[in-house]
Motif scaffolding. Structure first.
Motif, mmCIF file in Angstrom:
data_model
loop_
_atom_site.group_PDB
_atom_site.id
_atom_site.type_symbol
_atom_site.label_atom_id
_atom_site.label_comp_id
_atom_site.label_asym_id
_atom_site.label_seq_id
_atom_site.Cartn_x
_atom_site.Cartn_y
_atom_site.Cartn_z
ATOM 1 N N ARG A 76 2.290 0.107 -4.360
ATOM 2 C CA ARG A 76 1.094 -0.742 -4.219
ATOM 3 C C ARG A 76 0.989 -1.741 -5.370
ATOM 4 N N GLN A 111 -13.212 0.677 -0.581
ATOM 5 C CA GLN A 111 -11.832 0.237 -0.761
ATOM 6 C C GLN A 111 -11.756 -0.660 -1.996
ATOM 7 N N SER A 166 -8.527 -2.263 -2.700
ATOM 8 C CA SER A 166 -7.440 -3.220 -2.501
ATOM 9 C C SER A 166 -6.906 -3.088 -1.083
ATOM 10 N N ARG A 195 -3.910 -3.448 -0.438
ATOM 11 C CA ARG A 195 -2.514 -3.046 -0.594
ATOM 12 C C ARG A 195 -2.380 -1.558 -0.934
ATOM 13 N N ALA A 196 -3.472 -0.815 -0.733
ATOM 14 C CA ALA A 196 -3.404 0.631 -0.879
ATOM 15 C C ALA A 196 -2.510 1.200 0.232
ATOM 16 N N TRP A 205 -3.328 1.090 4.112
ATOM 17 C CA TRP A 205 -3.504 -0.209 4.773
ATOM 18 C C TRP A 205 -2.168 -0.690 5.339
ATOM 19 N N GLY A 224 0.429 -2.372 3.194
ATOM 20 C CA GLY A 224 0.188 -1.791 1.876
ATOM 21 C C GLY A 224 1.468 -1.251 1.263
#
Length: 306
Positions: free
Chosen positions: A54, A75, A77, A79-80, A83, A86
């Protein structure tokens, strides 16, 4: 020692060869073979896999919505890992998978698979494997003549492009020089087809069909070397990759004596002027100091000479 018939490329028997029971007659150790195959496959891995965590994925620097009051789960981000697009949890990175096994383990595995091939009748010894031209059909006829009807590995003394190119279009048939023959190669083939002169060189500490004379090259007969003969100590030039146990067995076989101990020394090459004054090097060679047992007979190098 057991014997095996030697065939020519037409499938006719032309002689026999003695097989060393210490190599071809042992009880196969399946555990050791499994360890060596695992090691071989691990060492073949490129280890180039790579994915982004991430922290490495582009974007996601802004909180997608406020912490409270939206009805969504909080949340931080986009890009976790949960996701789409992500990062990957514990992302794989390039690494080296290779590791080293003990020499004795690799030697035992090679002896085990060779013994298994002989016990199953799946080893074929050929007097000489030679091809005059690159002909796949001729090579296929050769395999049929010697009774090879499945996957096979053909072992030659050295890389012969005529043989390699003749065999490479036959499904399931591969060729290899004896110096790089591996346990995996032998297990992966149904038949082991061996040139009689191929395995005389050391392969992982195992000289498959070598004789004692391939290990003991010559005695060192000089005033200094022979000074220890009264104490039953002799000096020989030996194969550079020969081990002490091999040397001991070879001396006992050739001279019919009992060896107490063996010490070896590698003699490095020296600078030497060659033709036309060109600089060069003498060859590096190996010598062995052989001490006979107290109750052993002596070695008479000049016995029977007039």
């Amino acid at each position: 020692m057991s014997t095996m018939k030697v065939l020519n490329m037409a499938g006719a028997e032309v002689g026999t060869v003695e097989l060393n029971d210490a190599i071809f007659g042992i009880e196969p150790n399946q555990t050791v073979v499994h360890e060596v195959v695992k090691n071989h496959l691990a060492n073949c891995r490129q280890g180039t896999q790579s994915a982004l965590t991430r922290a490495e994925v582009s974007g996601g620097g802004r909180k997608p919505w406020r912490q409270k009051g939206t009805g969504h789960a909080r949340q931080g981000s986009t890009r976790a890992p949960q996701w789409t697009h992500g990062g990957i949890v514990f992302a794989p990175k390039p690494r080296d998978y290779s590791y080293v096994l003990n020499k004795k383990v690799k030697r035992l595995a090679l002896k085990s698979v060779l013994s298994a091939k002989v016990a199953e009748g799946q080893m074929v010894v050929i007097d000489s494997i030679k091809m005059d031209a690159i002909k796949t059909a001729d090579f296929r006829k050769f395999l049929t003549a010697v009774g090879v009807d499945g996957k096979a590995i053909v072992v030659t003394p050295a890389v012969d492009q005529t043989i390699v190119k003749s065999a490479r279009n036959i499904p399931g048939v591969v060729t290899t020089p004896a110096s790089i023959l591996s346990v995996y190669d032998i297990l992966n083939a149904k038949y082991l087809v061996v040139d009689k002169d191929a395995p005389r060189k050391n392969r992982g500490g195992v000289r498959v069909m070598a004789t004692a004379y391939d290990i003991i090259i010559r005695p060192i007969i000089t005033e200094r070397a022979m000074s220890g003969a009264a104490d039953k100590k002799y000096v020989f030039e030996v194969a550079k990759d020969a081990g002490k146990i091999e040397i001991k067995k070879a001396v006992e076989e050739i001279f019919g004596v009992k060896v107490a101990s063996v010490n070896t020394l590698t003699v490095p090459g020296k600078e030497k002027r060659m033709g036309a004054g060109r600089p060069g090097m003498t060859k590096t060679w190996k010598k062995a100091y052989v001490q006979l047992a107290a109750d052993s007979k002596t070695i008479e190098f000049f016995e029977g000479m007039v």
